[in-house]
Scaffold this motif. Structure first.
Motif, PDB file in Angstrom:
ATOM      1  N   PHE A  92       3.733 -51.602  31.336  1.00 47.41           N
ATOM      2  CA  PHE A  92       3.500 -51.019  30.026  1.00 47.41           C
ATOM      3  C   PHE A  92       4.566 -51.541  29.067  1.00 47.41           C
ATOM      4  O   PHE A  92       5.766 -51.401  29.325  1.00 47.41           O
ATOM      5  N   ILE A  93       4.115 -52.133  27.964  1.00 53.11           N
ATOM      6  CA  ILE A  93       5.008 -52.569  26.888  1.00 53.11           C
ATOM      7  C   ILE A  93       4.445 -51.955  25.615  1.00 53.11           C
ATOM      8  O   ILE A  93       3.541 -52.513  24.974  1.00 53.11           O
ATOM      9  N   LEU A  94       4.944 -50.778  25.272  1.00 54.34           N
ATOM     10  CA  LEU A  94       4.342 -49.974  24.210  1.00 54.34           C
ATOM     11  C   LEU A  94       5.215 -50.010  22.959  1.00 54.34           C
ATOM     12  O   LEU A  94       6.342 -49.542  22.968  1.00 54.34           O
ATOM     13  N   TYR A  95       4.674 -50.592  21.916  1.00 59.37           N
ATOM     14  CA  TYR A  95       5.338 -50.680  20.612  1.00 59.37           C
ATOM     15  C   TYR A  95       6.695 -51.375  20.698  1.00 59.37           C
ATOM     16  O   TYR A  95       7.719 -50.819  20.303  1.00 59.37           O
ATOM     17  N   PRO A  96       6.716 -52.607  21.205  1.00 60.07           N
ATOM     18  CA  PRO A  96       7.976 -53.353  21.271  1.00 60.07           C
ATOM     19  C   PRO A  96       8.421 -53.772  19.871  1.00 60.07           C
ATOM     20  O   PRO A  96       7.635 -53.787  18.924  1.00 60.07           O
ATOM     21  N   ASN A  97       9.686 -54.137  19.763  1.00 59.53           N
ATOM     22  CA  ASN A  97      10.211 -54.705  18.534  1.00 59.53           C
ATOM     23  C   ASN A  97       9.362 -55.914  18.145  1.00 59.53           C
ATOM     24  O   ASN A  97       9.228 -56.853  18.936  1.00 59.53           O
ATOM     25  N   PRO A  98       8.799 -55.944  16.939  1.00 61.73           N
ATOM     26  CA  PRO A  98       7.930 -57.069  16.556  1.00 61.73           C
ATOM     27  C   PRO A  98       8.685 -58.357  16.249  1.00 61.73           C
ATOM     28  O   PRO A  98       8.064 -59.395  16.043  1.00 61.73           O
ATOM     29  N   GLU A  99      10.023 -58.298  16.243  1.00 65.08           N
ATOM     30  CA  GLU A  99      10.856 -59.481  16.009  1.00 65.08           C
ATOM     31  C   GLU A  99      10.359 -60.285  14.800  1.00 65.08           C
ATOM     32  O   GLU A  99      10.017 -61.470  14.910  1.00 65.08           O
ATOM     33  N   PRO A 100      10.348 -59.674  13.604  1.00 61.17           N
ATOM     34  CA  PRO A 100       9.792 -60.362  12.432  1.00 61.17           C
ATOM     35  C   PRO A 100      10.512 -61.651  12.063  1.00 61.17           C
ATOM     36  O   PRO A 100       9.907 -62.556  11.480  1.00 61.17           O
ATOM     37  N   HIS A 101      11.806 -61.752  12.403  1.00 63.57           N
ATOM     38  CA  HIS A 101      12.580 -62.935  12.046  1.00 63.57           C
ATOM     39  C   HIS A 101      12.780 -63.892  13.220  1.00 63.57           C
ATOM     40  O   HIS A 101      13.436 -64.923  13.067  1.00 63.57           O
ATOM     41  N   PRO A 152      10.083 -64.941  15.993  1.00 65.80           N
ATOM     42  CA  PRO A 152       8.817 -64.845  16.731  1.00 65.80           C
ATOM     43  C   PRO A 152       8.883 -65.349  18.165  1.00 65.80           C
ATOM     44  O   PRO A 152       8.088 -64.925  18.996  1.00 65.80           O
ATOM     45  N   ALA A 153       9.857 -66.205  18.477  1.00 65.17           N
ATOM     46  CA  ALA A 153       9.984 -66.704  19.851  1.00 65.17           C
ATOM     47  C   ALA A 153      10.367 -65.599  20.821  1.00 65.17           C
ATOM     48  O   ALA A 153      10.204 -65.754  22.034  1.00 65.17           O
ATOM     49  N   GLN A 154      10.874 -64.459  20.297  1.00 61.77           N
ATOM     50  CA  GLN A 154      11.263 -63.337  21.142  1.00 61.77           C
ATOM     51  C   GLN A 154      10.146 -62.324  21.351  1.00 61.77           C
ATOM     52  O   GLN A 154      10.345 -61.315  22.029  1.00 61.77           O
ATOM     53  N   LEU A 197       4.661 -62.339  24.368  1.00 59.88           N
ATOM     54  CA  LEU A 197       3.753 -63.388  24.845  1.00 59.88           C
ATOM     55  C   LEU A 197       4.144 -64.772  24.366  1.00 59.88           C
ATOM     56  O   LEU A 197       3.513 -65.759  24.730  1.00 59.88           O
ATOM     57  N   ASN A 198       5.221 -64.840  23.561  1.00 59.17           N
ATOM     58  CA  ASN A 198       5.764 -66.136  23.153  1.00 59.17           C
ATOM     59  C   ASN A 198       6.941 -66.554  24.031  1.00 59.17           C
ATOM     60  O   ASN A 198       7.432 -67.672  23.903  1.00 59.17           O
ATOM     61  N   MET A 199       7.412 -65.671  24.879  1.00 55.22           N
ATOM     62  CA  MET A 199       8.604 -65.944  25.676  1.00 55.22           C
ATOM     63  C   MET A 199       8.251 -66.612  27.009  1.00 55.22           C
ATOM     64  O   MET A 199       7.265 -66.241  27.654  1.00 55.22           O
ATOM     65  N   PRO A 200       9.062 -67.586  27.448  1.00 54.70           N
ATOM     66  CA  PRO A 200       8.874 -68.152  28.785  1.00 54.70           C
ATOM     67  C   PRO A 200       8.899 -67.076  29.873  1.00 54.70           C
ATOM     68  O   PRO A 200       8.239 -67.220  30.901  1.00 54.70           O
ATOM     69  N   VAL A 257      -1.314 -55.585  32.321  1.00 53.49           N
ATOM     70  CA  VAL A 257      -0.222 -55.430  31.358  1.00 53.49           C
ATOM     71  C   VAL A 257      -0.821 -54.787  30.120  1.00 53.49           C
ATOM     72  O   VAL A 257      -1.769 -55.326  29.542  1.00 53.49           O
ATOM     73  N   THR A 258      -0.287 -53.639  29.714  1.00 53.89           N
ATOM     74  CA  THR A 258      -0.754 -52.981  28.496  1.00 53.89           C
ATOM     75  C   THR A 258       0.288 -53.194  27.401  1.00 53.89           C
ATOM     76  O   THR A 258       1.432 -52.755  27.518  1.00 53.89           O
ATOM     77  N   LEU A 259      -0.131 -53.891  26.341  1.00 53.67           N
ATOM     78  CA  LEU A 259       0.740 -54.188  25.203  1.00 53.67           C
ATOM     79  C   LEU A 259       0.175 -53.481  23.978  1.00 53.67           C
ATOM     80  O   LEU A 259      -0.948 -53.758  23.561  1.00 53.67           O
ATOM     81  N   ALA A 260       0.949 -52.564  23.394  1.00 50.26           N
ATOM     82  CA  ALA A 260       0.483 -51.795  22.236  1.00 50.26           C
ATOM     83  C   ALA A 260       1.349 -52.079  21.027  1.00 50.26           C
ATOM     84  O   ALA A 260       2.560 -52.290  21.142  1.00 50.26           O
ATOM     85  N   SER A 261       0.731 -52.059  19.832  1.00 47.58           N
ATOM     86  CA  SER A 261       1.465 -52.272  18.591  1.00 47.58           C
ATOM     87  C   SER A 261       0.705 -51.668  17.418  1.00 47.58           C
ATOM     88  O   SER A 261      -0.523 -51.549  17.465  1.00 47.58           O
ATOM     89  N   ASN A 262       1.445 -51.324  16.388  1.00 46.04           N
ATOM     90  CA  ASN A 262       0.843 -50.861  15.136  1.00 46.04           C
ATOM     91  C   ASN A 262       0.798 -51.974  14.101  1.00 46.04           C
ATOM     92  O   ASN A 262       0.444 -51.723  12.937  1.00 46.04           O
ATOM     93  N   ILE A 263       1.129 -53.184  14.504  1.00 47.52           N
ATOM     94  CA  ILE A 263       1.154 -54.320  13.587  1.00 47.52           C
ATOM     95  C   ILE A 263      -0.002 -55.256  13.930  1.00 47.52           C
ATOM     96  O   ILE A 263       0.036 -55.945  14.963  1.00 47.52           O
ATOM     97  N   PRO A 264      -1.043 -55.309  13.104  1.00 45.46           N
ATOM     98  CA  PRO A 264      -2.219 -56.127  13.424  1.00 45.46           C
ATOM     99  C   PRO A 264      -1.888 -57.591  13.687  1.00 45.46           C
ATOM    100  O   PRO A 264      -2.461 -58.207  14.599  1.00 45.46           O
ATOM    101  N   SER A 265      -0.962 -58.164  12.931  1.00 45.61           N
ATOM    102  CA  SER A 265      -0.633 -59.580  13.126  1.00 45.61           C
ATOM    103  C   SER A 265       0.029 -59.824  14.483  1.00 45.61           C
ATOM    104  O   SER A 265      -0.134 -60.902  15.073  1.00 45.61           O
ATOM    105  N   TYR A 266       0.772 -58.839  14.987  1.00 46.46           N
ATOM    106  CA  TYR A 266       1.404 -58.955  16.302  1.00 46.46           C
ATOM    107  C   TYR A 266       0.322 -59.010  17.390  1.00 46.46           C
ATOM    108  O   TYR A 266       0.367 -59.858  18.287  1.00 46.46           O
ATOM    109  N   ILE A 267      -0.639 -58.106  17.285  1.00 44.86           N
ATOM    110  CA  ILE A 267      -1.751 -58.085  18.250  1.00 44.86           C
ATOM    111  C   ILE A 267      -2.578 -59.353  18.141  1.00 44.86           C
ATOM    112  O   ILE A 267      -2.970 -59.953  19.159  1.00 44.86           O
TER     113      ILE A 267
END
Length: 212
Positions: free
Chosen positions: A98-107, A109-111, A114-117, A132-142
């Motif tokens: 479960f990865i629920l509402y992680p930091n969107p790392e706006p500055h 994106p490599a962090q 799903l962008n991380m190695p 893997v359940t990934l949740a966010s309130n940011i449409p662009s992140y999803i």
């Protein structure tokens, strides 16, 4: 975006590291004050959940509430998730992440997850048909995560709108009360899925040698 290979053998052990057994379990990364972890462990008494939180203050709040509720199938861990996963988890051990509402790392994106190695390593710890359940309130992140699943990770997933009555985390309650769109991707690992870490065993508290 292209993904370089994760250097698992370079990861230092978390502070006060304690090894865990090779048994089926679920893992929440970034568990915060433990609202979801406590709820999940109450509702699924036959599934063990390890809830990992890096921030000491949030971890202590989760630990305090866990001491009150006393679920035997929940283990809170105060650690950075990346080295903890590398040093602790066995291949194909985890039933659900479960990865629920992680930091969107706006500055940075490599962090984003799903962008991380590291995400490849995470997948190696997941059982066949695990999720893997990934949740966010940011449409662009999803949206970005969805494209990474299609183009980089080639994994099946379901995209879901989270109902307004859901209350799994403190962030989720706040976002839904504001009327924000909350979504999640439920990602499944197929039987034939392979990673470069499928035979990599946990380091069990070892630290990299100087020549590494």
């Amino acid at each position: 975006m292209p993904i370089r290979q994760f250097q698992a053998h370079r990861m230092h052990a978390p502070r006060d590291f304690k090894a865990i057994a090779d048994e089926p379990l679920c893992v929440e990364i970034g568990a915060g004050k433990g609202k979801h972890a406590l709820l999940f462990s109450r509702e699924h008494p036959n599934q063990k959940l390890i809830a990992v939180e890096r921030t000491r203050e949030k971890f202590l709040a989760m630990q305090k509430q866990h001491a009150i509720e006393g679920q035997q199938n929940l283990e809170p861990i105060n650690a950075d998730a990346l080295p903890w996963v590398v040093h602790s988890l066995f291949p194909k051990q985890v039933e659900q992440f479960f990865i629920l509402y992680p930091n969107p790392e706006p500055h940075n994106p490599a962090q984003r997850w799903l962008n991380m190695p590291f995400f490849e390593f995470l997948l190696s710890r997941l059982k066949t048909d695990g999720t893997v359940t990934l949740a966010s309130n940011i449409p662009s992140y999803i949206d970005e995560a969805e494209q990474q699943l299609l183009q980089v990770w080639t994994l099946p997933f379901v995209k879901e709108k989270i109902p307004a009555t859901s209350a799994r985390t403190h962030f989720e309650v706040k976002y839904l009360e504001r009327g924000e769109l909350c979504q999640q991707l439920v990602i499944t690992k197929p039987a034939d899925y392979q990673t470069r870490f499928d035979t990599f065993m946990p380091l069990q508290g070892q630290n990299p040698s100087k020549e590494d």
